[in-house]
Design a protein around this motif. Structure first.
Motif, short mmCIF file in Angstrom:
data_model
loop_
_atom_site.label_atom_id
_atom_site.label_comp_id
_atom_site.label_asym_id
_atom_site.label_seq_id
_atom_site.Cartn_x
_atom_site.Cartn_y
_atom_site.Cartn_z
N VAL A 156 0.98 -1.04 0.43
CA VAL A 156 0.12 0.21 -0.18
C VAL A 156 0.86 0.84 -0.05
CG1 VAL A 156 -1.39 1.21 1.32
CG2 VAL A 156 -1.66 -1.43 0.98
N VAL A 157 1.95 1.39 1.30
CA VAL A 157 2.62 2.42 0.94
C VAL A 157 3.40 2.93 -0.57
CG1 VAL A 157 4.67 3.67 2.52
CG2 VAL A 157 2.51 1.68 3.49
N ASP A 158 4.26 1.65 -0.76
CA ASP A 158 5.59 1.42 -2.01
C ASP A 158 3.87 0.65 -3.26
OD1 ASP A 158 7.12 2.26 -3.91
OD2 ASP A 158 8.43 1.26 -2.83
N PRO A 159 4.33 1.99 -4.14
CA PRO A 159 3.39 0.62 -5.08
C PRO A 159 3.90 -0.26 -5.94
CG PRO A 159 3.51 3.07 -5.89
CD PRO A 159 3.39 3.15 -4.00
N ARG A 160 4.87 0.23 -6.25
CA ARG A 160 5.90 -0.16 -7.13
C ARG A 160 6.12 -1.94 -6.42
NH1 ARG A 160 11.68 2.60 -7.02
NH2 ARG A 160 11.07 2.54 -4.51
N ILE A 161 5.96 -1.96 -5.48
CA ILE A 161 5.86 -3.49 -4.96
C ILE A 161 4.39 -4.39 -4.77
CG2 ILE A 161 5.80 -4.73 -2.61
CD1 ILE A 161 7.61 -3.06 -1.40
#
Length: 64
Positions: free
Chosen positions: A50-55
């Motif tokens: 949720v915090v980092d959309p690349r993950i």
């Protein structure tokens, strides 16, 4: 923490059960702690997503 703040909890229950050779309680607590650990790791992964959309939680899609 439970003994310091005098709050009842499951912390000393495992050590007490080991000392009393209460195998049913020991097995139940070990399984419960393992499930809580797995759920915690999964929730951590979801929060990171949720915090980092690349993950993503999927496998390798393409080589970068």
């Amino acid at each position: 923490m439970e003994r310091f703040f005098s709050v009842p909890g499951m912390g000393p229950l495992l050590t007490d059960a080991i000392q009393r050779y209460d195998l049913n309680v020991v097995q139940t607590l070990v399984i419960l702690y393992a499930v809580l650990g797995i759920v915690g790791v999964f929730l951590g992964d979801v929060l990171m997503m949720v915090v980092d959309p690349r993950i993503t939680l999927t496998g390798k899609e393409e080589a970068r």
